[in-house]
Design a protein around this motif. Sequence first.
Motif, PDB file in Angstrom:
ATOM      1  N   VAL A  34      -9.001  -3.115  -1.313  1.00  0.00           N
ATOM      2  CA  VAL A  34      -8.338  -3.668  -2.661  1.00  0.00           C
ATOM      3  C   VAL A  34      -8.308  -2.941  -3.992  1.00  0.00           C
ATOM      4  N   ASN A  54      -6.136  -0.069  -3.824  1.00  0.00           N
ATOM      5  CA  ASN A  54      -4.536  -0.345  -3.964  1.00  0.00           C
ATOM      6  C   ASN A  54      -4.525  -0.659  -5.542  1.00  0.00           C
ATOM      7  N   VAL A  55      -5.252  -1.347  -6.232  1.00  0.00           N
ATOM      8  CA  VAL A  55      -4.902  -1.279  -7.523  1.00  0.00           C
ATOM      9  C   VAL A  55      -4.824  -0.134  -8.276  1.00  0.00           C
ATOM     10  N   LEU A  69       1.490  -7.341  -6.538  1.00  0.00           N
ATOM     11  CA  LEU A  69       0.364  -6.642  -6.214  1.00  0.00           C
ATOM     12  C   LEU A  69      -0.704  -7.720  -5.988  1.00  0.00           C
ATOM     13  N   LEU A 107      -2.816  -8.996  -2.820  1.00  0.00           N
ATOM     14  CA  LEU A 107      -4.169  -8.897  -2.649  1.00  0.00           C
ATOM     15  C   LEU A 107      -5.083  -9.862  -2.540  1.00  0.00           C
ATOM     16  N   TRP A 126      -4.847 -11.214   1.061  1.00  0.00           N
ATOM     17  CA  TRP A 126      -5.521 -10.121   1.787  1.00  0.00           C
ATOM     18  C   TRP A 126      -7.050 -10.675   1.768  1.00  0.00           C
ATOM     19  N   LEU A 127      -7.400 -10.812   0.425  1.00  0.00           N
ATOM     20  CA  LEU A 127      -8.987 -11.298   0.122  1.00  0.00           C
ATOM     21  C   LEU A 127      -9.092 -12.685   0.791  1.00  0.00           C
ATOM     22  N   SER A 187      -1.049  -0.325   8.524  1.00  0.00           N
ATOM     23  CA  SER A 187      -1.272   0.668   7.423  1.00  0.00           C
ATOM     24  C   SER A 187      -1.498   2.232   8.154  1.00  0.00           C
ATOM     25  N   PRO A 203      -5.726   3.738   0.294  1.00  0.00           N
ATOM     26  CA  PRO A 203      -5.709   2.342   0.415  1.00  0.00           C
ATOM     27  C   PRO A 203      -5.024   1.943   1.975  1.00  0.00           C
ATOM     28  N   THR A 247      -7.711   0.135   4.676  1.00  0.00           N
ATOM     29  CA  THR A 247      -7.309  -0.980   5.515  1.00  0.00           C
ATOM     30  C   THR A 247      -7.094  -0.919   7.160  1.00  0.00           C
TER      31      THR A 247
END
Length: 131
Positions: free
Chosen positions: A5, A8-9, A47, A51, A54-55, A79, A104, A108
């Motif tokens: 995560v 990705n950020v 995004l 995310l 995803w969390l 991914s 990322p 993943t």
Amino acid sequence: MLMAVAANVAVWVLGSFVVEPTGLDDLTATDGAGGAARQLAVSGGALIVVLAGWLAVGVKMRAGRGWARTVLGIAGAASLVFAATDLGMDGLWPDAWSVLATLPDLLTAAVAVPLYLPAARAHFPGPARRA
């Protein structure tokens, strides 16, 4: 998973504002300053939503939900495909940014691996078995 995560950020911020040519520069050239700001806000918002999902799936996975393990496994496989195609598009020797941008995706994919090791079976109870 938290590293994926965060990566990705970081890749989004670097690609939007730091690595030349930045996404901001490209968008400003085509859409003007206002259009670029709107597009980056939409992109950043999307995004955040992805995310956060995803969390949320990660929290369900930690609670032992088998469906969450499956979702994370599929995300990991996808991914790897994205990482392979992204690097493949950049030629035989991709530059450092291309390799960093796939981090990322690789993280993943790495998340999915321990979910299917034999030791993980204790955390994901399967269907009831008849004796």
